[in-house]
Scaffold this motif. Structure first.
Motif, mmCIF file in Angstrom:
data_model
loop_
_atom_site.group_PDB
_atom_site.id
_atom_site.type_symbol
_atom_site.label_atom_id
_atom_site.label_comp_id
_atom_site.label_asym_id
_atom_site.label_seq_id
_atom_site.Cartn_x
_atom_site.Cartn_y
_atom_site.Cartn_z
ATOM 1 N N THR A 78 0.869 -1.198 -0.024
ATOM 2 C CA THR A 78 -0.023 0.120 0.053
ATOM 3 C C THR A 78 0.870 1.422 -0.070
ATOM 4 O OG1 THR A 78 0.010 -0.022 2.594
ATOM 5 C CG2 THR A 78 -1.795 -1.114 1.257
ATOM 6 N N GLN A 79 1.998 1.026 0.101
ATOM 7 C CA GLN A 79 3.037 2.044 0.166
ATOM 8 C C GLN A 79 3.667 2.468 -1.091
ATOM 9 O OE1 GLN A 79 6.377 1.139 2.875
ATOM 10 N NE2 GLN A 79 6.203 3.349 3.435
ATOM 11 N N GLY A 80 4.023 3.656 -1.433
ATOM 12 C CA GLY A 80 4.764 3.938 -2.649
ATOM 13 C C GLY A 80 3.683 4.330 -3.857
ATOM 14 N N PHE A 81 4.418 4.547 -5.085
ATOM 15 C CA PHE A 81 3.821 4.928 -6.315
ATOM 16 C C PHE A 81 3.459 3.884 -7.131
ATOM 17 C CE2 PHE A 81 5.931 8.530 -4.223
ATOM 18 C CZ PHE A 81 4.993 9.373 -4.252
ATOM 19 N N LYS A 82 4.265 2.702 -7.286
ATOM 20 C CA LYS A 82 4.554 2.025 -8.345
ATOM 21 C C LYS A 82 3.425 0.709 -8.250
ATOM 22 C CE LYS A 82 7.268 4.702 -9.695
ATOM 23 N NZ LYS A 82 6.800 5.809 -10.881
ATOM 24 N N ILE A 83 2.062 1.192 -8.273
ATOM 25 C CA ILE A 83 1.185 0.129 -8.134
ATOM 26 C C ILE A 83 1.207 -0.730 -9.208
ATOM 27 C CG2 ILE A 83 -0.951 1.541 -8.952
ATOM 28 C CD1 ILE A 83 -2.292 -0.342 -7.250
ATOM 29 N N SER A 85 11.790 13.301 -4.989
ATOM 30 C CA SER A 85 13.075 12.640 -5.164
ATOM 31 C C SER A 85 12.891 11.147 -4.267
ATOM 32 C CB SER A 85 14.065 13.557 -4.610
ATOM 33 O OG SER A 85 13.702 13.604 -3.408
ATOM 34 N N MET A 86 12.027 11.088 -3.206
ATOM 35 C CA MET A 86 11.933 9.847 -2.632
ATOM 36 C C MET A 86 11.399 8.631 -3.586
ATOM 37 S SD MET A 86 13.013 10.306 0.270
ATOM 38 C CE MET A 86 13.852 11.623 1.241
ATOM 39 N N VAL A 87 11.020 9.233 -4.644
ATOM 40 C CA VAL A 87 10.267 7.947 -5.453
ATOM 41 C C VAL A 87 11.491 7.039 -5.803
ATOM 42 C CG1 VAL A 87 9.189 7.606 -7.835
ATOM 43 C CG2 VAL A 87 8.331 9.485 -6.651
ATOM 44 N N ALA A 88 12.632 7.377 -6.185
ATOM 45 C CA ALA A 88 13.746 6.613 -6.377
ATOM 46 C C ALA A 88 13.885 5.435 -5.405
ATOM 47 C CB ALA A 88 14.766 7.373 -6.862
ATOM 48 N N MET A 89 13.762 5.878 -4.216
ATOM 49 C CA MET A 89 14.133 5.188 -3.283
ATOM 50 C C MET A 89 12.958 4.068 -3.026
ATOM 51 S SD MET A 89 17.057 5.684 -1.283
ATOM 52 C CE MET A 89 16.870 5.760 0.418
ATOM 53 N N ASP A 90 12.126 4.651 -3.052
ATOM 54 C CA ASP A 90 10.502 3.684 -3.167
ATOM 55 C C ASP A 90 10.725 2.747 -4.174
ATOM 56 O OD1 ASP A 90 7.785 4.388 -1.908
ATOM 57 O OD2 ASP A 90 7.569 3.766 -3.873
ATOM 58 N N PHE A 91 11.327 3.132 -5.418
ATOM 59 C CA PHE A 91 11.207 2.240 -6.327
ATOM 60 C C PHE A 91 12.356 1.099 -6.286
ATOM 61 C CE2 PHE A 91 13.789 0.990 -10.274
ATOM 62 C CZ PHE A 91 12.783 0.400 -11.023
ATOM 63 N N GLY A 140 13.261 -0.005 -3.291
ATOM 64 C CA GLY A 140 12.514 -0.677 -2.181
ATOM 65 C C GLY A 140 11.539 -1.835 -2.695
ATOM 66 N N LEU A 141 10.863 -1.225 -3.584
ATOM 67 C CA LEU A 141 9.847 -2.234 -4.150
ATOM 68 C C LEU A 141 10.478 -3.304 -4.911
ATOM 69 C CD1 LEU A 141 6.781 -3.025 -4.538
ATOM 70 C CD2 LEU A 141 6.909 -1.642 -6.597
ATOM 71 N N VAL A 142 11.544 -3.032 -5.620
ATOM 72 C CA VAL A 142 12.202 -3.928 -6.264
ATOM 73 C C VAL A 142 12.944 -5.261 -5.432
ATOM 74 C CG1 VAL A 142 14.439 -4.497 -7.914
ATOM 75 C CG2 VAL A 142 12.653 -2.638 -8.258
ATOM 76 N N LEU A 143 13.628 -4.678 -4.322
ATOM 77 C CA LEU A 143 14.275 -5.576 -3.219
ATOM 78 C C LEU A 143 13.151 -6.451 -2.851
ATOM 79 C CD1 LEU A 143 16.819 -3.168 -1.949
ATOM 80 C CD2 LEU A 143 17.024 -5.131 -3.241
ATOM 81 N N ALA A 144 11.928 -5.662 -2.390
ATOM 82 C CA ALA A 144 10.762 -6.407 -1.797
ATOM 83 C C ALA A 144 10.490 -7.755 -2.665
ATOM 84 C CB ALA A 144 9.606 -5.751 -1.243
ATOM 85 N N LYS A 145 10.234 -7.437 -3.886
ATOM 86 C CA LYS A 145 9.961 -8.435 -4.777
ATOM 87 C C LYS A 145 10.857 -9.501 -4.992
ATOM 88 C CE LYS A 145 5.890 -7.292 -4.960
ATOM 89 N NZ LYS A 145 4.722 -8.054 -4.489
ATOM 90 N N LEU A 146 12.162 -8.976 -5.098
ATOM 91 C CA LEU A 146 13.189 -9.834 -5.349
ATOM 92 C C LEU A 146 13.279 -11.109 -4.001
ATOM 93 C CD1 LEU A 146 16.184 -7.958 -6.415
ATOM 94 C CD2 LEU A 146 14.973 -9.708 -7.793
ATOM 95 N N THR A 147 12.918 -10.667 -2.994
ATOM 96 C CA THR A 147 13.149 -11.351 -1.826
ATOM 97 C C THR A 147 11.560 -12.244 -1.660
ATOM 98 O OG1 THR A 147 12.261 -9.590 -0.081
ATOM 99 C CG2 THR A 147 14.619 -9.930 -0.386
ATOM 100 N N GLY A 148 10.842 -11.932 -2.545
ATOM 101 C CA GLY A 148 9.701 -12.850 -2.573
ATOM 102 C C GLY A 148 8.475 -12.245 -1.538
ATOM 103 N N ASP A 149 8.966 -10.917 -1.218
ATOM 104 C CA ASP A 149 8.022 -10.285 -0.112
ATOM 105 C C ASP A 149 7.997 -10.813 1.370
ATOM 106 O OD1 ASP A 149 6.565 -8.217 -1.368
ATOM 107 O OD2 ASP A 149 5.371 -9.796 -2.567
ATOM 108 N N VAL A 150 9.350 -11.769 1.327
ATOM 109 C CA VAL A 150 9.701 -12.174 2.760
ATOM 110 C C VAL A 150 9.820 -11.087 3.611
ATOM 111 C CG1 VAL A 150 11.205 -13.471 4.237
ATOM 112 C CG2 VAL A 150 10.443 -14.400 1.959
ATOM 113 N N ILE A 151 10.468 -9.986 3.076
ATOM 114 C CA ILE A 151 10.977 -8.816 3.689
ATOM 115 C C ILE A 151 10.114 -7.678 3.132
ATOM 116 C CG2 ILE A 151 12.983 -7.351 4.340
ATOM 117 C CD1 ILE A 151 14.806 -9.272 3.370
#
Ligand code: GDD
Ligand code: MN
Length: 377
Positions: A194-199, A232-238, A240-251
């Motif tokens: 629910t966080q972020g911009f990249k739905i 500019s926080m959008v970049a960090m947000d992006f 974070g989303l990539v990392l979360a998906k790479l860990t299969g949402d475990v984190i």
């Protein structure tokens, strides 16, 4: 209010029919745009029964009031006014879940997206050719001319990263303009952030190639009124989303952002320590303390802007939060050192003990910050 939106027989007839598509519009300070968008949707859909759900995060410009006014004249218009919450993705998710048409579309309020593509997008869903239709700036026939050079570059880079790391195959996963089958969305919803911009990117990555997808070109226009809320926080947000998906949402995305901020804190700490020792010529203990305080303060500020942007503290709450954050982090330091010592005791490998301690510290700080500093109101 605008005279053109008096309810006529057509509105009454349509409102009686069940909508075939729910258009969801996230809004934050868009009071001068929503009426125009509404009128354009009306012109676009013709005889197709539709509805529009505006999700407004209690805009200071009272966008919700304008929408409420529209909905008193036309029951196809609804407004969700969220208080104490912020976030584009969360707003879209809530809007889609609050509607019940078999298909849902998401479109920006500022008229940068081309609403005349919606009937085509709906037709692709209806015919079963697609389960997700993306309004794309990067397929043949589409464009993002209104982008300045810098933003175009960032957008292209992020798209490339998403394609490579997450195996995303579509040309424009960062688009904020798309339509989806509600049953498919409903299935994915519990896993979306629910966080972020990249739905849209989140939907695509979470579906892991299981969604039949089509792209429809459109020209990304210029904003009608008001200004962009993406910073500019959008970049960090992006990231974070990539990392979360790479860990299969475990984190969770929030934990990753907290960790990223913590890592930046390490740099701040070492820089401060260096300055204190070499330039200010302080004794080591004082210099180390100074490094810790500066790093904690910068972590707090960054977390307030990024990790907890949806619950951002302001005014007196900010001061109170900072003091609580100091307390939480100080206790976290004890936990860190304690764990490191006991690991070192068992297995005298310095980096293993150090890493275990640091991990303990981050987990502690994260858990306690969520409980005490940025707790949900
Ligand atoms: N409810 C809610 N809460 N709505 C929000 C929030 C929020 O915190 N932040 C932004 N919005 C709404 C805006 O009011 C607007 O209707 C829409 O979301 C898009 O926000 P803009 O501020 O206009 O974003 P942009 O034009 O810079 O970015 C657009 O293009 C990007 C592609 O480059 C958006 O569509 C992005 O999603 C997209 O990635
Ligand atoms: Mn915009």
């Amino acid at each position: 209010m605008n005279e053109a939106i008096n309810p006529g027989p057509e509105i009454a007839r349509q409102a009686a029919a069940l909508p075939e598509i729910s258009v969801v519009v996230p809004t934050f300070n868009e009071r001068d745009n929503v009426t125009t968008l509404y009128q354009r949707l009306e012109a676009t859909f013709g005889a197709t029964p539709w509805e529009v759900v505006f999700v407004d995060d209690n805009s200071p410009d009272h966008t919700w009031q304008v929408v409420r006014e529209l909905s008193r004249r036309d029951p196809r218009v609804r407004c969700i006014r969220r208080i104490g919450r912020r976030g584009l993705s969360g707003a879209c998710i809530e809007g889609i879940l609050a509607s019940s048409a078999p298909y849902a579309a998401v479109i920006d309020a500022d008229l940068q997206h081309d609403e005349t593509q919606l009937p085509k997008m709906l037709a692709l869903l209806r015919s079963g050719e697609a389960e997700l239709v993306i309004g794309s700036r990067y397929v043949e026939g589409g464009s993002a001319d209104s982008f300045d050079k810098q933003r175009a570059g960032i957008s292209a880079f992020a798209t490339e990263v998403a394609k490579r790391t997450l195996g995303v195959k579509v040309s424009d996963p960062m688009s904020g303009f798309f339509a989806i089958r509600r049953d498919r969305f409903e299935k994915l919803a519990p896993e979306l952030s629910t966080q972020g911009f990249k739905i849209l990117l989140d939907i695509i990555a979470t579906a892991r190639g299981e969604l039949r997808t089509k792209e429809v070109p459109f020209t990304f226009g210029t904003r009608l009124h008001g200004e962009s809320k993406l910073d500019s926080m959008v970049a960090m947000d992006f990231l974070g989303l990539v990392l979360a998906k790479l860990t299969g949402d475990v984190i969770s995305l929030r934990f990753i952002l907290f960790g990223l901020v913590g890592t930046s804190g390490l740099v701040v700490h070492l820089t401060t320590l260096f300055i204190a020792l070499r330039l200010l010529r302080l004794p080591f203990a004082e210099a180390q303390l100074m490094g810790a305080v500066v790093a904690m303060t910068s972590n707090f500020i960054l977390n307030n802007f990024l990790t907890y942007r949806d619950q951002r503290l302001t005014g007196f709450g900010l001061v109170r939060g900072l003091l609580l954050f100091y307390v939480v982090c100080s206790v976290g330091l004890f936990a860190n050192v304690g764990v490191a010592f006991s690991v070192y005791d068992q297995e005298p490998i310095w980096w293993l003990a150090g890493a275990a301690g640091a991990l303990m510290g981050v987990v502690w700080n994260y858990a306690m910050s969520g409980l005490f500093v940025w707790r949900k109101r």
